[in-house]
Scaffold this active site. Structure first.
Site, PDB file in Angstrom:
ATOM      1  N   LYS A  15      50.053 -39.359 -48.552  1.00  0.00           N
ATOM      2  CA  LYS A  15      49.063 -40.044 -47.700  1.00  0.00           C
ATOM      3  C   LYS A  15      47.976 -39.085 -47.210  1.00  0.00           C
ATOM      4  CE  LYS A  15      52.063 -41.464 -44.756  1.00  0.00           C
ATOM      5  NZ  LYS A  15      53.267 -41.041 -45.522  1.00  0.00           N
ATOM      6  N   LYS A  41      53.445 -33.935 -37.092  1.00  0.00           N
ATOM      7  CA  LYS A  41      53.314 -32.687 -37.866  1.00  0.00           C
ATOM      8  C   LYS A  41      51.885 -32.164 -37.857  1.00  0.00           C
ATOM      9  CE  LYS A  41      54.813 -33.946 -42.034  1.00  0.00           C
ATOM     10  NZ  LYS A  41      55.102 -35.374 -41.941  1.00  0.00           N
TER      11      LYS A  41
END
Lengths: 263, 373
Positions: A15, A41
């Site tokens: 993604k 993240k």
């Protein structure tokens, strides 16, 4: 109003790579682009910033900063505005609440999500709780895209996302295949897209160039603009920027999904 | 460069909740029914009290299952039931910590049910340092639904900012920990006050109360005026009250009128109006100005309601008698220089659901002590 899109798909399916390459390709076309990384993240914009990590909204919140737009919006490749929501350390606190708080803050202080042509929300792979759909629920997303390969597990995740979208009454505006080299992959994903009520927008072949560029902190659009893979991303970007109606997806049942991957 | 916010000092004692503040604000806006979207016990005590004021409060009763799977269906169900059972003209939906943390969208239920009466949605939880945040959020939502005007919203916001500052300076947010205290013995304080009156000393009798609490605080000022009258020194007392009935939300205006009518009927003369019932954070400044101009040589002052909102400028040489309903307000008031501090314990609950002045303990004590005079 800008085009506001979210890219969904199984974790690790690509993604962020897709989002940053689409963002770069749109910037090349002269569009004003904003990319918002919603994953704790915080790795969505890194390849637009030559590998630089930017402070996340949650980092600043934790430090007790009185957050202003200029503290969280960073200009990347060709002026793409990059923001990262970030989150708590793994296993502590509540990342979902973090996204809700960040989205409310963005709505209040940021012009980056208004004065622009395209906003890309790079959302985490697993919508594990209410917070992870905040961009959609707070009305900041008006188009959703699903990224998948032709393998069973990513398709299973894609189908689950369709379930979620249909529950939220959110349209699906296209399916993107990020190839992992499965047999009959394009056909499988194309058929899946059709059956959930959408269409296959792009087939992105597996290309080691993507990883090589990322390792150095770049998108292929920036580092290898004349490559074949860059052309694929450009085509996808064009397709996303073109006007297209979306439909609320109709998820498949599991047996049909299994059958599909055996084509 | 990112600018660090100044770290707010820790405050350990429990303080008013922003969820509850939103509830009271919805009541002031004449909301008929409020749905608390959250666990059944959340804000129970105040939810119950508000029913005395005629506003119904119900809960979606989220349980562990609701926390895990979301409470949308429960909210839809309760909203539908509320419409059917109570036929309300105005509905409120108020969030709680639990529902807000899991990302509940109050508006989704409203979109689904489509009530044909206005719904004020307040996405509030209790994790705000100042409970006034809950008021602002409720008012923002009321503004968005066209229930209050922009001007009233701005007025309220400015008042709330002042209220927050008042609490920071000398109120519940002024110290890391405040010990609750029941204040001075009422009969001793009454004795001293009567002594001053009998000596022919001149006194200020100030009501600066927050909203409906004035129903009982006014009784203290009334008692002071009555006992002075009875002792033949009525003309030594100057009365100032925050009972302007031309400002504020509907309920506050109504209450100001009711209290004023009661006072008039009992022969209480209002010398100065220092503001409205929601202007307690700033009415003290008006009083301060009037005192500076006319009464700076007075000997004592009785201040009931929110005494700590009155600046000390012009009263610091007077003997001060203050009446509060906050056990945690005693120490800050003493530190400000108030000689006598009286606490009317549990005052607020007794002022809900009333339209007339309610007898106070201190008022009753004063009256009792001059009974045979």
């Amino acid at each position: 109003m800008p085009k506001q899109i979210a890219i969904y798909g199984k974790g690790g399916i690509g993604k962020s790579s897709t989002a940053s390459n689409v963002a770069a390709a749109c910037a090349d076309e002269g569009y004003r682009v904003t990319i918002i990384g919603c994953d704790p993240k915080s790795d969505s914009s890194i390849t637009l910033l030559q590998g630089r990590r930017i402070p996340t909204i949650m980092d600043l919140m934790r430090e007790g900063i009185d957050i202003k737009e200029e503290d969280i919006v960073f200009k990347g490749y060709k002026g793409v505005k990059c923001l990262e929501i970030g989150g708590p350390e793994p296993g502590i606190g509540c990342a979902g609440r973090g996204i809700i708080v960040a989205i409310s803050l963005l709505k209040k202080i940021s012009r980056a999500i208004e004065d622009t042509d395209l906003v890309i929300y790079d959302v985490p792979g697993d919508i594990v709780c209410g917070g992870f759909v905040a961009p959609v629920k707070k009305g900041l997303v008006n188009e959703a895209y699903v990224l998948t390969s032709g393998e069973y597990m990513p398709l299973y995740a894609a189908n689950n996302i369709c379930k979620g979208l249909s529950r939220l009454e959110m349209t699906l505006n296209g399916v993107i295949c990020n190839s992992r080299g499965a047999l009959n992959e394009e056909k499988i994903v194309s058929e899946f897209a059709k059956e959930v009520g959408s269409q296959l927008l792009a087939f992105i072949p597996k290309d080691v160039l993507v990883q090589t560029c990322e390792r150095d902190g770049y998108s292929v659009i920036e580092k290898a603009p004349d490559s074949q893979i860059a052309a694929v991303y450009r085509k996808l970007a064009k397709s996303i920027m073109g006007k297209r109606e979306g439909k609320i997806p109709v998820p498949l049942d599991d047996s049909r999904l299994r059958e599909l991957t055996r084509i | 460069m990112p600018v660090k916010k100044e770290k707010e000092p820790l405050i350990m004692h429990p303080r008013p909740s922003s969820i509850v503040a939103a509830l009271y604000t919805l009541r002031d806006l004449d909301t008929d029914v409020v749905i608390l979207h959250g666990p059944p016990g959340c804000s129970f005590k105040h939810a119950r009290l508000l029913e005395e004021d005629g506003m119904r409060v119900v809960t979606t009763s989220l349980d562990e299952t609701g926390f895990v799977f979301g409470g949308h269906d429960a909210l839809v169900e309760v909203l539908e039931k509320v419409i059917e059972r109570f036929n309300p003209r105005r509905i409120g939906i108020v969030g709680t910590c639990a529902s807000m943390i899991i990302g509940e969208e109050l508006h989704e239920a409203v979109t689904q049910v489509q009530p044909d009466v206005p719904v004020i949605e307040v996405d509030v939880h209790a994790g705000y340092r100042d409970n006034t945040k809950g008021v602002v959020m409720a008012l923002e939502s009321a503004l968005a639904s066209g229930i209050i005007s922009e001007a009233e919203f701005e007025r309220q916001k400015a008042l709330l900012k002042e209220a927050t500052l008042v609490e920071k300076r000398h109120g519940a947010a002024s110290k890391e920990y405040l010990e609750p205290n029941r204040g001075d013995l009422k009969y001793k304080v009454a004795e001293r006050l009567l002594e001053l009156i009998k000596q022919g000393k001149k006194g200020l009798n100030i009501l600066n109360a927050k909203k409906e609490t004035a129903f009982m605080f006014a009784d203290i000022n009334l008692a002071v005026a009555q006992v002075a009258q009875k002792l033949g020194y009525g003309s030594n007392i100057v009365n100032m009250v925050n009972l302007d009935d031309n400002v504020g939300l509907p309920k506050n205006r109504r209450n100001a009128r009711e209290i004023k009518d009661d006072l008039k009927e009992k022969g209480f003369e209002i010398h100065h109006i220092i503001g409205g019932l929601d202007e307690y954070p700033v009415a003290g400044n008006t009083a301060d100005k009037i005192i500076g101009e006319k009464y700076s040589d007075y000997d004592f002052a009785v201040i009931s309601g929110v005494p700590h909102a009155l600046p000390m400028n012009n009263i610091k040489n007077m003997e001060l008698f203050s009446v509060t309903n906050g056990p945690r307000q005693v120490i800050p008031l003493k530190e400000m220089g108030h000689t006598h501090v009286v606490v009317e314990i549990d005052l607020h609950p007794k002022t809900l659901g009333v339209s007339h002045i309610v007898e106070s303990e201190f008022g009753a004590t004063l009256r009792e002590m001059v009974k045979d005079a």
